[in-house]
Motif scaffolding. Structure first.
Motif, PDB file in Angstrom:
ATOM      1  N   ASP A  67      34.805  44.628  41.370  1.00  0.00           N
ATOM      2  CA  ASP A  67      33.597  45.380  41.026  1.00  0.00           C
ATOM      3  C   ASP A  67      32.780  44.710  39.927  1.00  0.00           C
ATOM      4  OD1 ASP A  67      33.948  47.317  42.919  1.00  0.00           O
ATOM      5  OD2 ASP A  67      34.710  48.843  41.524  1.00  0.00           O
ATOM      6  N   TYR A  68      33.450  44.264  38.873  1.00  0.00           N
ATOM      7  CA  TYR A  68      32.706  43.646  37.771  1.00  0.00           C
ATOM      8  C   TYR A  68      32.043  42.346  38.199  1.00  0.00           C
ATOM      9  CZ  TYR A  68      36.274  40.080  36.990  1.00  0.00           C
ATOM     10  OH  TYR A  68      37.109  39.016  37.145  1.00  0.00           O
ATOM     11  N   VAL A  69      32.666  41.626  39.117  1.00  0.00           N
ATOM     12  CA  VAL A  69      32.102  40.363  39.601  1.00  0.00           C
ATOM     13  C   VAL A  69      30.862  40.645  40.445  1.00  0.00           C
ATOM     14  CG1 VAL A  69      32.561  38.316  40.993  1.00  0.00           C
ATOM     15  CG2 VAL A  69      34.376  39.288  39.597  1.00  0.00           C
TER      16      VAL A  69
ATOM     17  N   CYS B 117      28.925  43.284  40.332  1.00  0.00           N
ATOM     18  CA  CYS B 117      27.851  43.736  39.424  1.00  0.00           C
ATOM     19  C   CYS B 117      27.211  42.557  38.709  1.00  0.00           C
ATOM     20  CB  CYS B 117      28.394  44.726  38.403  1.00  0.00           C
ATOM     21  SG  CYS B 117      28.778  46.332  39.110  1.00  0.00           S
ATOM     22  N   SER B 118      28.032  41.643  38.253  1.00  0.00           N
ATOM     23  CA  SER B 118      27.532  40.472  37.548  1.00  0.00           C
ATOM     24  C   SER B 118      26.636  39.622  38.445  1.00  0.00           C
ATOM     25  CB  SER B 118      28.718  39.639  37.056  1.00  0.00           C
ATOM     26  OG  SER B 118      28.302  38.419  36.527  1.00  0.00           O
TER      27      SER B 118
ATOM     28  N   GLU C 294      23.322  41.441  39.121  1.00  0.00           N
ATOM     29  CA  GLU C 294      22.452  41.480  37.943  1.00  0.00           C
ATOM     30  C   GLU C 294      21.842  40.116  37.626  1.00  0.00           C
ATOM     31  OE1 GLU C 294      21.562  44.011  35.780  1.00  0.00           O
ATOM     32  OE2 GLU C 294      22.433  45.391  37.228  1.00  0.00           O
TER      33      GLU C 294
ATOM     34  N   HIS D 118      35.452  33.005  40.287  1.00  0.00           N
ATOM     35  CA  HIS D 118      35.963  34.240  39.679  1.00  0.00           C
ATOM     36  C   HIS D 118      37.405  34.509  40.097  1.00  0.00           C
ATOM     37  CE1 HIS D 118      32.408  35.667  37.614  1.00  0.00           C
ATOM     38  NE2 HIS D 118      31.689  35.327  38.664  1.00  0.00           N
TER      39      HIS D 118
END
Length: 109
Positions: free
Chosen positions: A46-48, A50-51, A54, A73
């Motif tokens: 999820d964080y990847v 989103c990154s 963005e 990642h």
């Protein structure tokens, strides 16, 4: 994406499906494939996702660019996990050796 599945395996499976759709007359634009891939990841990524969303223009992103970014990642994630496992193993080994030395003589020795 299946839990524990590697990025390369996931991309191979996903691109195989997209290619079969194209060969059967379907239209599958690259941007749609990129968007579907980003939506299909496990919560671990999820964080990847989103990154990437963005920092990059997903509408102009190529599939190979996305795959390269995700592979980096994944490698970092695997290195971090391996380091944490090694640290835990060292701590466990140290704890066992400390207990075995301290427990032989009882109190005071």
């Amino acid at each position: 994406m299946k839990s524990g599945e590697w990025i390369t395996d996931f991309f191979a499976r996903t691109l195989g499906i997209a290619n079969r759709m194209r060969s059967n007359g379907g239209t599958m634009e690259e941007v749609k494939v990129v968007e579907k891939i980003l939506r299909s990841f496990t919560p671990k990524f999820d964080y990847v996702v989103c990154s990437i969303e963005e920092s990059k223009n997903v509408a102009e992103m190529r599939i190979d660019e996305l795959q390269s970014s995700l592979l980096v990642h994944e490698q970092r994630l695997n290195c971090t996990t391996a380091s944490e496992e090694q640290a835990a193993l060292k701590a466990s080994t140290f704890s066992k050796s400390s207990n075995s030395r301290g427990g032989r003589g009882g109190r005071g020795g």
